[in-house]
Design a protein around this motif. Structure first.
Motif, PDB file in Angstrom:
ATOM      1  N   THR A 255      -7.282   9.143  -0.097  1.00  0.00           N
ATOM      2  CA  THR A 255      -7.626  10.467  -0.620  1.00  0.00           C
ATOM      3  C   THR A 255      -8.511  10.445  -1.858  1.00  0.00           C
ATOM      4  N   GLY A 256      -8.645   9.277  -2.495  1.00  0.00           N
ATOM      5  CA  GLY A 256      -9.374   9.201  -3.752  1.00  0.00           C
ATOM      6  C   GLY A 256      -8.534   9.546  -4.960  1.00  0.00           C
ATOM      7  N   GLU A 257      -7.270   9.876  -4.756  1.00  0.00           N
ATOM      8  CA  GLU A 257      -6.386  10.216  -5.874  1.00  0.00           C
ATOM      9  C   GLU A 257      -6.004   8.963  -6.651  1.00  0.00           C
ATOM     10  N   GLY A 258      -6.214   8.983  -7.946  1.00  0.00           N
ATOM     11  CA  GLY A 258      -5.931   7.824  -8.779  1.00  0.00           C
ATOM     12  C   GLY A 258      -4.448   7.576  -8.958  1.00  0.00           C
ATOM     13  N   ALA A 377     -16.911   0.433   8.963  1.00  0.00           N
ATOM     14  CA  ALA A 377     -16.205  -0.712   8.389  1.00  0.00           C
ATOM     15  C   ALA A 377     -16.000  -1.793   9.452  1.00  0.00           C
ATOM     16  N   PRO A 378     -15.705  -3.021   9.049  1.00  0.00           N
ATOM     17  CA  PRO A 378     -15.548  -4.111  10.022  1.00  0.00           C
ATOM     18  C   PRO A 378     -14.243  -4.072  10.802  1.00  0.00           C
ATOM     19  N   PHE A 379     -13.333  -3.160  10.455  1.00  0.00           N
ATOM     20  CA  PHE A 379     -12.002  -3.158  11.067  1.00  0.00           C
ATOM     21  C   PHE A 379     -11.936  -2.208  12.259  1.00  0.00           C
ATOM     22  N   HIS A 380     -11.136  -2.626  13.241  1.00  0.00           N
ATOM     23  CA  HIS A 380     -10.874  -1.767  14.388  1.00  0.00           C
ATOM     24  C   HIS A 380      -9.859  -0.674  14.044  1.00  0.00           C
ATOM     25  N   ALA A 381      -8.997  -0.937  13.080  1.00  0.00           N
ATOM     26  CA  ALA A 381      -7.999   0.042  12.653  1.00  0.00           C
ATOM     27  C   ALA A 381      -7.577  -0.281  11.229  1.00  0.00           C
ATOM     28  N   VAL A 382      -7.216   0.755  10.462  1.00  0.00           N
ATOM     29  CA  VAL A 382      -6.735   0.557   9.093  1.00  0.00           C
ATOM     30  C   VAL A 382      -5.530   1.461   8.872  1.00  0.00           C
ATOM     31  N   LYS A 383      -4.715   1.065   7.896  1.00  0.00           N
ATOM     32  CA  LYS A 383      -3.554   1.858   7.514  1.00  0.00           C
ATOM     33  C   LYS A 383      -3.481   1.943   5.998  1.00  0.00           C
ATOM     34  N   PHE A 384      -3.472   3.176   5.484  1.00  0.00           N
ATOM     35  CA  PHE A 384      -3.351   3.402   4.056  1.00  0.00           C
ATOM     36  C   PHE A 384      -1.922   3.796   3.707  1.00  0.00           C
ATOM     37  N   ALA A 385      -1.501   3.447   2.503  1.00  0.00           N
ATOM     38  CA  ALA A 385      -0.224   3.937   1.990  1.00  0.00           C
ATOM     39  C   ALA A 385      -0.381   5.395   1.568  1.00  0.00           C
ATOM     40  N   SER A 386       0.733   6.070   1.397  1.00  0.00           N
ATOM     41  CA  SER A 386       0.702   7.477   0.993  1.00  0.00           C
ATOM     42  C   SER A 386       0.280   7.650  -0.453  1.00  0.00           C
ATOM     43  N   GLN A 387       0.458   6.598  -1.277  1.00  0.00           N
ATOM     44  CA  GLN A 387       0.097   6.656  -2.688  1.00  0.00           C
ATOM     45  C   GLN A 387      -0.165   5.242  -3.173  1.00  0.00           C
ATOM     46  N   SER A 388      -0.785   5.128  -4.330  1.00  0.00           N
ATOM     47  CA  SER A 388      -0.972   3.807  -4.917  1.00  0.00           C
ATOM     48  C   SER A 388       0.386   3.215  -5.259  1.00  0.00           C
ATOM     49  N   GLU A 389       0.581   1.958  -4.879  1.00  0.00           N
ATOM     50  CA  GLU A 389       1.860   1.285  -5.112  1.00  0.00           C
ATOM     51  C   GLU A 389       1.596  -0.173  -5.449  1.00  0.00           C
ATOM     52  N   THR A 390       2.635  -0.904  -5.719  1.00  0.00           N
ATOM     53  CA  THR A 390       2.485  -2.296  -6.128  1.00  0.00           C
ATOM     54  C   THR A 390       1.704  -3.086  -5.078  1.00  0.00           C
TER      55      THR A 390
END
Length: 407
Positions: A255-258, A377-390
């Protein structure tokens, strides 16, 4: 130097090394003994058979990330098994054989440690019962090590027989250690060289988008990183086998949210006699920005300023408690006490984990990542987390998605 300062210097010189990486182990639970151990060039692998498998049958090869010294595969097991989600147990429950790959020296060049992965791949093929395809990937730097290893095997004409490559929060377009931390590491080198040695190690220079070799250097892309990128290009940049799917996971949102860390704020401030006057700040964008005041057993402090860098500490991405690791280490030494209002910083920006942009400007880091970019992008699929985490946190959200990708 006064007697008190001499005592502080001696205490600091004998203190444990400051290492910007996960560890030490936080649980008394001991990993089960592996079913097999493979000695590899520049590394070692622990092999765990999946449930119902009397021998290696459906291998999942997982490469370690960056730190200093040899891989502690017990710590690797802990991070992948005893966190929010028991990834290793779930892999094995599904009949997958887990091959944990470690290195003799985690800070050595990515190209050197890729040799351990290449040998692990060919060993898995040789010892596998049946013809089930391999899964090969890694966490953090391990995603780059395995990326290069698979591409190099293809370039050398060796069939790796992998059907899935994964990278978990890997810095494909660069990782970030605040210039304030890098400068402090080099400033204390004569007293405590290990911290500086880690920042200047081959792997660190290959990973970091901005690096300084001495406390008063201007941040730039290291020549070692440029050489690593050329080496990647020589093997096609990415593995390209038609049967291979490339997937990426990011411990951050699209989302671009810091992450909430504001630029220009004090993160570490010296209070003890030895470091009074030291001040490390989060990175601000713009020209002539103060990021550090350095004073360690000297009469006056030195300033470190940067120009042209983005406000990257607060960017969406997997976070590292770099300021906290340093503060905890200093507070263990008499005369080196500090306050530490900000412990974390962005380590692998979301845009780097999915290889869509260089983390060069504020807009590069904070603009939402759209579907059109991901298609390029070079990936066939990606998965993002819901928020920035460790950084590399093994959550249920990311783990269950990865498990669904396995061939």
């Amino acid at each position: 130097m006064s007697t008190t300062e001499e005592q502080a210097a001696e205490a600091f010189q004998s203190a444990p090394p400051i290492i910007l990486a996960p560890g030490p182990r936080k649980t008394d639970r001991i990993p089960p003994p592996p079913n097999d151990v493979w000695e590899l060039p520049y590394g070692t692998a622990w092999v765990y058979h999946g449930e119902g498998n009397g021998q290696l049958t459906r291998p999942v090869l997982i490469a370690d990330g960056f730190s200093t010294g040899p891989t502690d595969l017990g710590l690797t097991w802990e991070l992948l098994e005893y966190g929010p989600f028991p990834l290793l147990s779930e892999l094995r429950r599904r009949g997958r054989d887990v091959v944990l790959i470690g290195y003799h020296e985690r800070s050595a060049s990515i190209l050197q440690n890729a040799e351990a992965v290449m040998k692990a791949v060919t060993t898995a093929i040789d010892r596998r019962s049946g013809e089930h395809p391999l899964v090969v990937g890694g966490f953090s730097m391990g995603g780059l090590v395995t990326r290069y290893a698979l591409a190099k095997l293809e370039t050398d004409g060796v069939e790796h027989q992998a059907q899935l490559y994964f990278s978990w929060d890997s810095p494909h377009t660069g990782a970030w250690i605040p210039i304030a931390l890098q400068a402090f590491a080099h400033y204390i080198k004569k007293l405590h060289p290990g911290f500086s040695d880690q920042i200047n190690s081959p792997a660190a220079q290959e990973l970091l988008c901005q690096h300084i070799a001495n406390w008063d250097d201007k941040p730039a892309t290291s020549e070692r990183r440029l050489a690593f990128l050329r080496a990647l290009e020589e093997v096609g940049s990415w593995p390209q086998s038609r049967q291979l799917r490339l997937v990426a996971l990011a411990n951050a949102p699209a989302t671009g949210e810091g992450n909430g860390i504001a630029p220009g704020n004090e993160a570490v401030t010296g209070k003890g006699l030895a470091v009074a006057g030291t001040e490390l700040r989060t990175q601000s964008e713009g020209e002539d920005q103060l990021v550090a005041k350095l004073r360690v057993l000297t009469t006056s402090s030195r300033e470190v300023r940067t120009s042209g860098l983005p406000d990257i500490d607060g960017a969406p991405g997997g976070t590292l408690p770099g300021f906290g690791i340093l503060a905890d280490a200093l507070n263990e030494v008499a005369g080196f006490g500090v306050v530490n209002p900000i412990r974390e910083h962005c380590f692998v920006p979301a845009v780097s984990a999915v290889s869509v942009r260089e983390p060069a400007t504020h807009d590069d880091l904070y603009t939402p990542i759209g579907d059109d970019e991901l298609e390029e992008a070079p990936f066939h699929a990606v998965k993002f987390a819901s928020q920035s985490e460790t950084h590399t946190l093994v959550t249920e959200e990311l783990s269950t998605w990865l498990l669904d990708q396995l061939p």
